[in-house]
Design an enzyme around this catalytic site. Structure first.
Site, PDB file in Angstrom:
ATOM      1  CG  HIS A  34      -0.200   0.132   2.523  1.00 19.44           C
ATOM      2  ND1 HIS A  34       0.645  -1.189   2.948  1.00 19.44           N
ATOM      3  CD2 HIS A  34       0.125   0.948   3.464  1.00 19.44           C
ATOM      4  CE1 HIS A  34       1.080  -0.932   4.155  1.00 19.44           C
ATOM      5  NE2 HIS A  34       0.961   0.503   4.407  1.00 19.44           N
ATOM      6  CG  HIS A 117       7.056   4.830   0.579  1.00 17.34           C
ATOM      7  ND1 HIS A 117       6.800   5.981   1.450  1.00 17.34           N
ATOM      8  CD2 HIS A 117       7.225   3.732   1.612  1.00 17.34           C
ATOM      9  CE1 HIS A 117       6.524   5.497   2.618  1.00 17.34           C
ATOM     10  NE2 HIS A 117       6.883   4.344   2.787  1.00 17.34           N
TER      11      HIS A 117
END
Length: 172
Positions: A34, A117
């Site tokens: 995620h 990220h």
């Protein structure tokens, strides 16, 4: 109860991230790959989480679906030994993050600057980090997809995370 707000990427990108996470990320079994929009926050008040969900619905309406581009392997070392797919920042990601940290939301400043990220390795020793980072950087990444939703998650007693509610981006 603990909550967080994330974007889950496509199955293709999740599969690629998981090919590394199953070996190098102790959180592999607790949450799918995620991009974190809002780090963990706590509330035990059902009314408060419903109010937060209403605010998230309004935030989602402000942003159209957008392009998510993962374009390189990077690391947070020396702060910590995390290796990740770097995601190109864009106005939508920045706006979502900022809105979820604004005074009208929960008002808590983020602990770190926002670096979009997807983590693929963490909690590595220095030597392990150096080896894994070196080999992953050689392979690289080049992935693009359209993101049209984000998710409010809650943490279960066993430490795993599950979706509380999903919010679609856009005016409809």
């Amino acid at each position: 109860m603990n909550y967080g707000i994330v974007i889950f990427p496509s199955k293709k990108l999740q599969d690629l991230a998981n090919s590394y996470r199953k070996r190098y990320d102790p959180h592999y079994a607790l949450i799918p790959p995620h991009l974190t929009l809002r780090n963990v926050f706590s509330t035990d008040d059902d009314g408060h989480i419903k109010e937060i969900a209403d605010k998230l619905r309004n935030i989602a309406k402000k942003y159209d679906p957008f392009n998510l581009k993962a374009y390189k392997i990077s690391s947070f070392q020396p702060v910590n030994n995390v290796i990740y797919f770097k995601v190109d920042s864009n106005p939508e990601l920045e706006g979502l993050h900022n809105d979820m940290h604004g005074p009208e939301f929960l008002g808590l400043e983020p602990e770190y600057a926002f670096v979009p990220h997807i983590t693929v390795a963490q909690k590595l020793s220095n030597d392990e980090h150096s080896d894994v980072y070196g080999s992953l950087r050689m392979m690289g990444i080049d992935h693009e997809e359209i993101v049209d939703r984000f998710h409010l998650l809650y943490q279960l007693e066993n430490g795993s995370w599950t979706v509380y509610e999903t919010f679609r981006l856009g005016k409809d």
